[in-house]
Design a protein around this motif. Structure first.
Motif, mmCIF file in Angstrom:
data_model
loop_
_atom_site.group_PDB
_atom_site.id
_atom_site.type_symbol
_atom_site.label_atom_id
_atom_site.label_comp_id
_atom_site.label_asym_id
_atom_site.label_seq_id
_atom_site.Cartn_x
_atom_site.Cartn_y
_atom_site.Cartn_z
ATOM 1 N N ALA A 119 0.837 -1.207 0.000
ATOM 2 C CA ALA A 119 0.000 0.000 0.000
ATOM 3 C C ALA A 119 0.870 1.254 0.000
ATOM 4 C CB ALA A 119 -0.928 -0.010 1.209
ATOM 5 N N LYS A 120 1.963 1.229 0.770
ATOM 6 C CA LYS A 120 2.869 2.376 0.822
ATOM 7 C C LYS A 120 3.549 2.605 -0.528
ATOM 8 C CE LYS A 120 4.028 2.176 5.770
ATOM 9 N NZ LYS A 120 5.120 1.910 6.745
ATOM 10 N N VAL A 121 4.033 1.522 -1.143
ATOM 11 C CA VAL A 121 4.707 1.637 -2.439
ATOM 12 C C VAL A 121 3.750 2.184 -3.489
ATOM 13 C CG1 VAL A 121 5.756 0.313 -4.312
ATOM 14 C CG2 VAL A 121 6.380 -0.172 -1.955
ATOM 15 N N THR A 122 2.535 1.670 -3.514
ATOM 16 C CA THR A 122 1.550 2.118 -4.498
ATOM 17 C C THR A 122 1.154 3.568 -4.259
ATOM 18 O OG1 THR A 122 0.698 -0.139 -4.632
ATOM 19 C CG2 THR A 122 -0.690 1.604 -5.522
ATOM 20 N N ALA A 123 0.987 3.954 -2.996
ATOM 21 C CA ALA A 123 0.642 5.337 -2.674
ATOM 22 C C ALA A 123 1.748 6.286 -3.134
ATOM 23 C CB ALA A 123 0.404 5.482 -1.175
ATOM 24 N N HIS A 124 3.002 5.903 -2.907
ATOM 25 C CA HIS A 124 4.139 6.714 -3.359
ATOM 26 C C HIS A 124 4.146 6.825 -4.876
ATOM 27 C CE1 HIS A 124 8.223 8.317 -3.529
ATOM 28 N NE2 HIS A 124 8.528 7.346 -4.381
ATOM 29 N N TYR A 125 3.916 5.707 -5.539
ATOM 30 C CA TYR A 125 3.909 5.665 -7.004
ATOM 31 C C TYR A 125 2.812 6.572 -7.575
ATOM 32 C CZ TYR A 125 3.311 3.482 -11.645
ATOM 33 O OH TYR A 125 3.178 3.240 -12.993
ATOM 34 N N VAL A 126 1.625 6.492 -7.011
ATOM 35 C CA VAL A 126 0.491 7.274 -7.515
ATOM 36 C C VAL A 126 0.651 8.753 -7.171
ATOM 37 C CG1 VAL A 126 -1.998 7.643 -7.311
ATOM 38 C CG2 VAL A 126 -1.076 5.310 -7.440
ATOM 39 N N ALA A 127 1.009 9.046 -5.912
ATOM 40 C CA ALA A 127 1.074 10.437 -5.451
ATOM 41 C C ALA A 127 2.156 11.238 -6.172
ATOM 42 C CB ALA A 127 1.325 10.473 -3.939
ATOM 43 N N LEU A 128 3.236 10.592 -6.555
ATOM 44 C CA LEU A 128 4.318 11.297 -7.240
ATOM 45 C C LEU A 128 4.215 11.179 -8.750
ATOM 46 C CD1 LEU A 128 6.866 12.954 -6.655
ATOM 47 C CD2 LEU A 128 8.179 10.822 -6.654
#
Length: 299
Positions: A71-80
């Motif tokens: 979830a953290k990796v995906t959130a970082h990927y999407v948010a940036l």
């Protein structure tokens, strides 16, 4: 009476033409969705009958360290990645819309990455570009940055996900084409009036172009947000080729795939799928709710 019979006959013809699509939606979309919702409340391995566990799968997710990492990796990927992609697409759209020679050629060339970006071939190419002996390290070495010679950007936990963000940004073509079409529809009289008033290119962009494009920006933001949350192929191919899947590029969909089709925990995977649907739905609702403060329509 003849009119009614003719109307009913027309309805039957219409339903006959719609039948293949309706059957496809029911069989391949609606039924699997209902089945996955049921399985999300069960312990199901695809070989034995599902056992009802209620909210057990959903509770287990938040006690699963790898789920939280994905979830953290995906959130970082999407948010940036998504904002950078939209900014880059809008920047190029503004440039090539300015009546430059060969406009159509540039538009076609810039659109190509969007057609190829999600393919296995591009993921393999990306793995080579950011490897130890890849194009990036060779370029940096030629410029005198020899300290990066022995670094594999794909294998480095601190930079691996950022290489995939670069790949996402590189797939800016579809957004750019939509922006270009929207810019072409902005009346020239607005720019002419602003130029007469002494407004420069930057001021014209922020006072005219950007406000007029906010509905299109909103549309692209929603579509790219949904697409980014579903990213799978780049992380799967690149991770598979770096000696094992690393948690630094463990996307949500990738972990869902492992749970469902490698560990055969289909109930857990179904719960993950529905949780993702809820998260994306809530984010979409938030964006729609806040759009009234920054999206400007003609009225």
């Amino acid at each position: 009476m003849k009119t009614n019979s003719k109307y009913k006959y027309t309805q039957k013809i219409a339903f006959a033409f719609l039948a293949p699509w309706l059957i496809g939606v029911v069989v391949f979309s609606l039924v699997p969705m209902i089945a996955s919702l049921y399985y999300s409340f069960t312990d199901y391995d695809m070989f034995n009958a599902p056992q009802w566990v209620g909210m057990g799968n959903y509770i287990e997710m938040f006690n699963d360290a790898r789920f939280i990492q994905s979830a953290k990796v995906t959130a970082h990927y999407v948010a940036l990645g998504v904002p950078l992609q939209l900014i880059f697409a809008l920047f190029l759209a503004v440039i090539i819309s300015d009546k430059i020679p060969g406009f159509k050629i540039f538009r076609a060339v810039y659109y190509v990455p969007s057609l190829l970006g999600g393919s296995v071939a591009i993921a393999l190419l990306w793995r080579q570009v950011f490897g130890i002996d890849g194009l990036l390290n060779n370029l940096l070495s030629s410029l005198g940055f020899t300290q990066f010679e022995n670094i594999s950007w794909i294998n480095n936990p601190g930079s691996a996900v950022n290489t995939l963000i670069v790949l996402l940004v590189w797939q800016f073509g579809s957004c750019m084409v939509i922006f270009v079409s929207a810019i072409k529809n902005i009346p020239d009289t607005l720019y002419e009036a602003a130029e007469i008033d002494g407004a420069g290119p930057v001021k014209r962009f922020f006072k005219i172009t950007f406000p007029m494009l906010t509905p299109i920006i909103f549309f692209n933001l929603i579509m790219q947000l949904i697409s980014a949350f579903q990213a799978f192929t780049p992380a799967f191919i690149i991770g598979k080729g770096t000696g094992g899947f690393r948690d630094s590029i463990l996307f949500y969909t990738l972990y869902l795939y492992f749970k469902g089709f490698t560990q055969y925990e289909m109930g857990y995977a179904s719960a993950m799928a529905w949780f993702l649907l809820i998260v994306v739905g809530l984010l979409t609702l938030v964006l729609f709710g806040t759009s009234k403060f920054w999206v400007h329509y003609d009225d």
